[in-house]
Design a protein around this motif. Structure first.
Motif, PDB file in Angstrom:
ATOM      1  N   ARG D 354       0.829  -1.220   0.000  1.00 11.39           N
ATOM      2  CA  ARG D 354       0.000   0.000   0.000  1.00 11.39           C
ATOM      3  C   ARG D 354       0.862   1.268   0.000  1.00 11.39           C
ATOM      4  O   ARG D 354       0.354   2.372   0.232  1.00 11.39           O
ATOM      5  CB  ARG D 354      -0.958  -0.017   1.187  1.00 11.39           C
ATOM      6  CG  ARG D 354      -0.270  -0.001   2.534  1.00 11.39           C
ATOM      7  CD  ARG D 354      -1.226  -0.224   3.678  1.00 11.39           C
ATOM      8  NE  ARG D 354      -0.569   0.112   4.937  1.00 11.39           N
ATOM      9  CZ  ARG D 354       0.402  -0.581   5.502  1.00 11.39           C
ATOM     10  NH1 ARG D 354       0.860  -1.689   4.931  1.00 11.39           N
ATOM     11  NH2 ARG D 354       0.952  -0.195   6.631  1.00 11.39           N
ATOM     12  N   GLN D 355       2.159   1.118  -0.262  1.00 10.59           N
ATOM     13  CA  GLN D 355       3.050   2.283  -0.269  1.00 10.59           C
ATOM     14  C   GLN D 355       2.613   3.305  -1.319  1.00 10.59           C
ATOM     15  O   GLN D 355       2.392   2.971  -2.480  1.00 10.59           O
ATOM     16  CB  GLN D 355       4.494   1.843  -0.555  1.00 10.59           C
ATOM     17  CG  GLN D 355       5.499   2.994  -0.557  1.00 10.59           C
ATOM     18  CD  GLN D 355       5.676   3.626   0.829  1.00 10.59           C
ATOM     19  OE1 GLN D 355       5.820   2.905   1.814  1.00 10.59           O
ATOM     20  NE2 GLN D 355       5.637   4.938   0.900  1.00 10.59           N
ATOM     21  N   ILE D 356       2.502   4.575  -0.881  1.00  3.42           N
ATOM     22  CA  ILE D 356       2.237   5.654  -1.831  1.00  3.42           C
ATOM     23  C   ILE D 356       3.600   6.187  -2.264  1.00  3.42           C
ATOM     24  O   ILE D 356       4.454   6.425  -1.405  1.00  3.42           O
ATOM     25  CB  ILE D 356       1.461   6.817  -1.176  1.00  3.42           C
ATOM     26  CG1 ILE D 356       0.376   6.287  -0.242  1.00  3.42           C
ATOM     27  CG2 ILE D 356       0.870   7.742  -2.224  1.00  3.42           C
ATOM     28  CD1 ILE D 356      -0.172   7.349   0.677  1.00  3.42           C
ATOM     29  N   PRO D 357       3.793   6.372  -3.575  1.00 10.00           N
ATOM     30  CA  PRO D 357       5.118   6.845  -4.003  1.00 10.00           C
ATOM     31  C   PRO D 357       5.363   8.297  -3.601  1.00 10.00           C
ATOM     32  O   PRO D 357       4.422   9.102  -3.540  1.00 10.00           O
ATOM     33  CB  PRO D 357       5.073   6.695  -5.525  1.00 10.00           C
ATOM     34  CG  PRO D 357       3.628   6.597  -5.882  1.00 10.00           C
ATOM     35  CD  PRO D 357       2.892   6.100  -4.702  1.00 10.00           C
ATOM     36  N   ASP D 358       6.598   8.630  -3.333  1.00 13.01           N
ATOM     37  CA  ASP D 358       7.044  10.015  -3.107  1.00 13.01           C
ATOM     38  C   ASP D 358       6.218  10.791  -2.089  1.00 13.01           C
ATOM     39  O   ASP D 358       5.677  11.850  -2.393  1.00 13.01           O
ATOM     40  CB  ASP D 358       7.005  10.815  -4.439  1.00 13.01           C
ATOM     41  CG  ASP D 358       7.806  10.122  -5.509  1.00 13.01           C
ATOM     42  OD1 ASP D 358       8.861   9.571  -5.163  1.00 13.01           O
ATOM     43  OD2 ASP D 358       7.353  10.106  -6.674  1.00 13.01           O
ATOM     44  N   VAL D 359       6.115  10.285  -0.906  1.00  8.91           N
ATOM     45  CA  VAL D 359       5.386  11.055   0.101  1.00  8.91           C
ATOM     46  C   VAL D 359       6.355  11.672   1.099  1.00  8.91           C
ATOM     47  O   VAL D 359       7.349  11.069   1.487  1.00  8.91           O
ATOM     48  CB  VAL D 359       4.346  10.205   0.870  1.00  8.91           C
ATOM     49  CG1 VAL D 359       3.123   9.979   0.022  1.00  8.91           C
ATOM     50  CG2 VAL D 359       4.940   8.903   1.361  1.00  8.91           C
ATOM     51  N   ASN D 360       6.057  12.890   1.500  1.00  6.89           N
ATOM     52  CA  ASN D 360       6.905  13.601   2.456  1.00  6.89           C
ATOM     53  C   ASN D 360       6.167  14.097   3.693  1.00  6.89           C
ATOM     54  O   ASN D 360       6.739  14.220   4.760  1.00  6.89           O
ATOM     55  CB  ASN D 360       7.566  14.807   1.788  1.00  6.89           C
ATOM     56  CG  ASN D 360       8.485  14.376   0.667  1.00  6.89           C
ATOM     57  OD1 ASN D 360       8.282  14.733  -0.483  1.00  6.89           O
ATOM     58  ND2 ASN D 360       9.471  13.555   1.011  1.00  6.89           N
ATOM     59  N   VAL D 361       4.891  14.422   3.534  1.00  7.14           N
ATOM     60  CA  VAL D 361       4.146  14.993   4.664  1.00  7.14           C
ATOM     61  C   VAL D 361       2.820  14.252   4.836  1.00  7.14           C
ATOM     62  O   VAL D 361       2.041  14.140   3.883  1.00  7.14           O
ATOM     63  CB  VAL D 361       3.851  16.498   4.447  1.00  7.14           C
ATOM     64  CG1 VAL D 361       3.149  17.085   5.667  1.00  7.14           C
ATOM     65  CG2 VAL D 361       5.127  17.267   4.149  1.00  7.14           C
ATOM     66  N   GLY D 362       2.582  13.767   6.040  1.00  5.26           N
ATOM     67  CA  GLY D 362       1.323  13.081   6.320  1.00  5.26           C
ATOM     68  C   GLY D 362       0.632  13.690   7.519  1.00  5.26           C
ATOM     69  O   GLY D 362       1.276  14.270   8.396  1.00  5.26           O
ATOM     70  N   LEU D 363      -0.682  13.549   7.530  1.00  9.93           N
ATOM     71  CA  LEU D 363      -1.456  14.088   8.651  1.00  9.93           C
ATOM     72  C   LEU D 363      -2.248  12.957   9.306  1.00  9.93           C
ATOM     73  O   LEU D 363      -2.843  12.127   8.616  1.00  9.93           O
ATOM     74  CB  LEU D 363      -2.407  15.178   8.142  1.00  9.93           C
ATOM     75  CG  LEU D 363      -3.368  15.802   9.161  1.00  9.93           C
ATOM     76  CD1 LEU D 363      -3.597  17.272   8.834  1.00  9.93           C
ATOM     77  CD2 LEU D 363      -4.722  15.085   9.214  1.00  9.93           C
ATOM     78  N   ALA D 364      -2.241  12.936  10.642  1.00 12.06           N
ATOM     79  CA  ALA D 364      -3.063  11.980  11.380  1.00 12.06           C
ATOM     80  C   ALA D 364      -4.012  12.770  12.261  1.00 12.06           C
ATOM     81  O   ALA D 364      -3.615  13.732  12.915  1.00 12.06           O
ATOM     82  CB  ALA D 364      -2.194  11.067  12.242  1.00 12.06           C
TER      83      ALA D 364
END
Lengths: 189, 387, 158, 383
Positions: D354-364
């Motif tokens: 389920r890896q999303i390519p090229d991610v740098n910022v995530g919000l929880a």
């Protein structure tokens, strides 16, 4: 600031204010019931109690024989290594003579006191105590350091519970007491 | 170190009573409003709020931190609850200190509340379920057992008598006569304690603090703000907290090492090398009279086993060399668990400002300490304060 | 994984049953006492009002929870209200199914900022609309004890 | 001065509907052991510990007593936050920012399966005087809110059902998730009504599991690991607990928490800057309501965004790649923990299928559930 300069909140009600309906109230008895997974260590501990044995768990790194048994050592934080049966005898680390039940209700005049104690179990590491009850003893004779031995329920009555041990009694009880059993805990749960 | 300095600038408290008409929310508001008024602030000035309250099983609301939010001034603000059993009230300023010392808040309202009387017929019923559900609760224990077991072990280890210990109850209940919040202040004698009903030997009724309802609150501010708000800030110079294993029956019950580890942390932070000389005044947790002695030893205010002698010699009296629980403590003022801890913080705050009224200890104290703790005889929280 | 000995036999895992045996008696507090005494004796609802924040509280509070002002005057706001939102509930608190589903609503009382959560009585679900006026239906005075249960629900305004 | 705080280790047991083979202690030990191994530390080297737990979820009057052993916190500075894991993380963040602690471990777990009547327990959180005597299902509070949200946003029950379809499908790719499934919108709408417009499948079923994370200050983090996951922003907030005084359409707690976190992270346009989000979908409509409160879209636009596929696994702003509470299971105090876990795995590039390519910022983002109006937001980055 001084506390004395303020009018402090908090309105005290007497217990009679409730009984006489001087204050509105609503009642609730929550239905908080659980079925906790015993897991590996406590599951085995209870099964062994049913068989009339006390089992401990060893941490080789800390060189500790631990009771109640646990699958990990809380001090060195690694899995524990081995099971080991310990004796059903021990020494009173401390005790109390209790005249109240769990819910703070008082034991009746004819109900003998409850005798909770911390008992260091022989064969476990020094200081490894468990809480349990004392019985077949006059409370006045109780002393810290006294040797005691478990009195078990009959095998057919055991359910796999800490109460499969009825209580611990002094090993060298000199006179035969007629108070056979330890008193039952009072109050309905 | 470069840590931000944090001061207590205001305080508020309710009366401690056996059964309060107010809801827990209303008690929280009463204490919080007083705390804000005491330092001329409004709720608008508060950046963040932290609330300390002990078991939900007292107030009878699941997630009671959420329930109490409006009374504690938490609406629309970053608001969080902390809970470390009997140690909660002295953890409250520690959690508040995190908020301000980290730079996240400049002004933080710290509230502590307990409404034990909701639990009927007696809050003791809620204490059965503090013991291990599988290996201990089937024995139907009551809270007093664990204290009685520890007290007996403590007495035996150091050769201390029940009469020695009863002096603590006598002292604290008398000290409380000067505390406006006090619930069970009275002039009693050692004999009164010894002759009171034996509940779980060696514990008699007058060895124990009562069940109570009450709330307390303080306002914490960063150095810059504190100096603007008051010319008498009281600084939080050291904080310490520690918890011992839940396997309580496997520990040395004669000595509270959880208090020692918490105290060492706080002393290190405050640069205190000789606590018995540098601490002028202390409010250790005294839910039972022997606990004051036990905790004094854990705090290293005296050698192990010697606290009873200090009490007998009057050293811990309000006019003694090391006043202990000049407020009247849990034994005299009352014991709404979390609020008690914060009451102790407030007492040191007032004493260091010279504003404790009739309770004021002589000699211009400049360094004080409050401590709370317990859980299953395992939690220690310590705050060192200086004027 | 983390522990070196695991249960690998379906028949081995066990559980321990227990409960938290507590019981509670709640006081209504300073404001709640006034509110429900008035419901019981006068059959009407009270609010408190904060003139600093321009907020009226139903149920009343003795304090404004936005500015902490003490609110000590109570206003009779009547028993008329508007449906703020509603739901058709099929379950009881213990998770069991209701014999007959009930319509629960949040009713704003008068022109206050507060209201009460209670049942809508005398309506079909399709008749309910957000914003619809409703009126409290109380038990007869003789049966009122001073509690939220003195209110049967909210019914049509006729 | 401490400038930044990072997550340097995380461990989990994964999440299952029941966990009969382990006690809560054994469950937590596994997550803790994995977290410390991941961080390359022993608990003896960690300066402070935080457990997040509520008494009645554990079945103890003072659950705090039982927190130290299984996380290696005996005689260490340790505390219980009766709140969500992200609130615990906020406390840990503050502790490190004081300069008094270099490393903090945070634990959260759920043994929800051990509660014999979780519905009644949830109801026990209601106001005892005004709400609880009606003995209504606790889900009715969500039912009330859903009706109002649908009214204000013009979203539909069908669109809410699509949230469930998306998240349960996402969970199929998450080996930790307990409730992955391929279902349709019709399945959701045909499931039993609980508190209409809420159906059974709109409501997240509960799961067991534990998560432990280790935080460290900037210097420590850089020496400990190659990819520290930085806490760029964190916020928490509470709206009124009084149901009757609530604004029923908007999730104010989520908006306020997000504003605090965005301010800290210096984010002005979250929709553009945030690569993916794990947000609370304990009830289906909550995902849409929260998207709007978090300003990931304009008010009333969440449902369109969902329908356009923008929040899907391959969309511009994937939401709840993990499967969310609908796919993973509702974890109570550990709800925030599984979201942080997902963020860390994605930002480290360890999310497998389920890896999303090229991610740098995530919000929880997390909400504490009915009847509360408390929530928290964390923004993490790998840069």
């Amino acid at each position: 600031m001084k506390l004395e300069d303020f009018e402090l909140g908090g309105t005290h009600l007497k217990s009679s204010d409730f009984k006489q309906g001087k204050v509105l109230t609503t009642e609730w008895e929550p239905n908080l019931k659980y079925a906790w997974d015993n897991g590996v260590a406590i599951g085995r501990y209870l099964a062994e109690l049913k068989a009339g044995r006390i089992i401990a768990r060893i941490c080789h790194k800390c060189d500790r024989i631990m009771l109640p048994p646990r699958m990990f050592c809380e001090l060195c934080f690694r899995p524990t290594d081995e099971w080991m049966y310990v004796k059903d005898t021990g020494v009173i680390n401390t005790f109390s003579i209790a005249k109240v039940n769990w819910d703070a209700s008082r034991r009746g005049p004819k109900e003998p006191p409850l005798l909770p104690a911390v008992i260091e179990i022989d064969g476990a590491s020094e200081g490894m105590g468990i809480m349990h009850m004392l019985g077949e003893v006059n409370p006045k004779d109780l002393k810290i350091g006294m040797k005691v031995k478990a009195v078990w329920k009959k095998p057919e009555d055991r359910t796999g519970s800490i109460t499969d041990i009825l209580y611990f009694k002094p090993v060298t009880a000199k006179r035969k007491t007629k108070t056979k059993a330890a008193p039952k805990a009072g109050g309905k749960r | 170190m470069g840590m931000r300095k944090v001061a207590i600038v205001g305080a508020g408290i309710t009366k401690f009573v056996r059964r309060a008409q107010e809801t827990g929310k209303e008690l929280s508001w009463q204490a919080s409003k007083m705390a804000l008024e005491s330092c001329d602030l409004t709720l608008d000035d508060i950046d963040m709020v932290t609330l300390g309250t002990a078991p939900d099983a007292f107030d009878g609301v699941h997630m009671k931190g959420e329930y109490l939010a409006d009374g504690a001034g938490g609406i629309g603000k970053p608001y969080m609850r902390h809970f470390v059993g009997g140690g909660t009230g002295v953890f409250s300023p520690i959690h508040g200190w995190f908020h301000v010392a980290s730079g996240m808040a400049d002004i933080c309202l710290v509230v502590a509340e307990e409404k034990m009387s909701t639990c009927h017929p007696h809050p003791a019923g809620a204490f059965l379920t503090i013991f291990d559900h599988t290996t201990e609760q089937p024995l139907m224990p009551t809270l007093i057992w664990i204290f009685a077991l520890e007290m007996n072990r403590y007495m035996q280890t150091y050769g201390i008598s029940k009469a020695d210990i009863a002096q603590v109850s006598v002292k604290n209940k008398r000290n409380a006569m000067d505390h406006p919040s006090a619930q069970v202040a009275e002039k009693i004698t050692v004999e009164d304690v010894l002759n009171s009903e034996t509940l779980c030997w060696p514990v008699n009724r007058l060895d124990i603090s009562p069940a109570s309802d009450g709330a307390a609150a303080i306002v914490l501010a960063s150095e810059r703000v504190a100096r603007r708000l008051t010319d008498k800030p009281v600084w939080i110079d050291g904080i310490g907290h520690s918890i011992d294993t839940a396997y309580w029956a496997t520990r040395d019950l004669a000595y509270p090492r959880y208090v020692e580890t918490a105290a060492r942390m706080a002393y290190d932070m405050a640069g205190i090398k000789e606590p018995d000389k540098e601490i002028h005044i202390a409010e250790p947790y005294d839910p039972f009279d022997y606990k004051e002695l036990h905790h004094m030893e854990g705090l290293m205010l005296c050698p192990r086993g010697k606290a009873a002698q200090l009490t007998a010699d009057g050293v811990t009296a309000r006019d003694g060399n090391m006043p202990i629980c000049p407020s009247g403590g849990a034994l005299g003022v009352g014991n709404p668990i979390a609020a008690t801890g914060l009451m102790k913080i407030i007492e040191i705050f007032l004493q260091l400002r010279g504003e404790a009224g009739k309770r004021q200890v002589p000699g211009d104290p400049r360094c004080g300490l409050a401590q709370a703790g317990v859980d299953l005889m395992q939690m220690g929280t310590v705050v060192v304060m200086r004027s | 994984m983390a522990i070196t000995e695991k249960i690998t036999d379906t028949t081995v895992p066990t559980f321990w049953e227990g409960a938290i045996p507590v019981r509670y008696v709640y006081t209504f507090g300073l404001a709640g006492e006034k509110f429900f005494r008035t419901v019981k004796d006068k059959g009407t609802f009270l609010a408190t009002y904060c003139d600093e924040c321009d907020i009226s509280f139903v149920p009343p509070k003795v304090y404004c929870d936005r500015c902490f002002k003490e609110l000590d005057s109570y206003i009779d706001v009547g028993t008329l209200g508007y449906v703020e939102t509603f739901t058709l509930s099929f379950r009881n608190m213990d998770g069991s199914e209701k014999e007959i589903p009930k319509i629960l609503a949040m009713v704003r009382i008068g022109d206050t900022d507060g209201g009460l959560i209670h049942y809508l009585e005398g309506f079909e679900i399709d008749e309910i609309a957000i914003g619809m006026p409703v009126k409290a239906v109380l038990k007869p005075k003789s049966q009122r004890k001073g509690s939220i249960e003195d209110i049967i629900g909210f019914g049509p305004v006729r | 001065m401490i400038k930044r705080v990072a997550i340097v280790g995380i461990g989990t047991t994964g999440f299952r509907p029941v966990t009969p083979d382990v006690s809560f202690r054994e469950l937590i030990f596994e997550a803790a052991r994995k977290a410390y191994t991941d961080a390359g530390m022993e608990p003896s080297e960690i300066d402070g510990f935080i457990t997040t737990a509520e008494d009645f979820m554990e079945g103890y009057s003072i659950a705090d007593e039982y927190c130290p052993d299984q996380i290696g916190a005996v005689l260490k500075p340790t505390q219980t936050i009766p709140g969500d894991f992200i609130q615990g993380m906020a406390t840990g963040y503050m502790m490190i920012m004081t300069g008094a602690y270099r490393t903090i471990a945070i634990e959260a777990h759920s043994k929800a399966s051990n509660m014999k009547n979780i519905s009644e327990l949830m109801g026990f959180a209601q106001d005892p005087v005004y709400n609880r005597p009606l003995r209504e299902t606790p889900h009715a509070v969500a039912g009330l809110e859903m009706t109002r949200y649908l009214f204000e946003s013009a979203a539909s029950s069908e669109q809410c059902a699509q949230v469930v379809v998306k998240n349960k499908m996402n969970a199929m790719r998450n080996p930790y998730a307990a409730f992955g499934a391929e279902i349709t919108e019709g399945d959701v709408l045909a499931s039993e009504p609980v508190s209409l417009p809420l159906h059974r499948l709109d409501i997240a079923p509960h799961a067991d599991g534990a998560v432990v994370a280790v935080l460290a200050d900037e210097d420590t983090a850089n020496t400990l690991c190659e990819t520290p996951i930085w806490i760029e922003g964190i916020g928490w907030s509470t709206d009124t607990p009084t149901l009757e005084m609530r604004d029923w359409g908007e999730a104010a707690y989520a908006r306020l928490s997000a504003e605090m976190a965005y301010r800290m992270a210096g984010i002005e346009n979250p929709a553009a800057l945030i690569d993916f989000a794990e947000i609370c979908d304990e009830y289906s409509y909550k995902e849409l309501q929260h998207m709007e409160a978090l300003k990931l879209c304009m008010p009333g636009e969440a449902a369109y965004m969902l329908e356009s596929g923008a929040t899907s696994y391959q969309g511009e702003l994937p939401i709840n790649i993990s499967g969310g509470a609908r796919g993973v299971g509702h974890l109570f105090e550990a709800s925030g923990a599984h979201k942080i876990l997902e963020l860390v795995e994605q930002l480290r590039g360890h999310a497998g299928a389920r890896q999303i390519p090229d991610v740098n910022v995530g919000l929880a983002q997390v909400w504490r559930g009915v009847p509360t109006a408390t929530g928290a937001v964390a923004i993490l980055s790998n840069m």
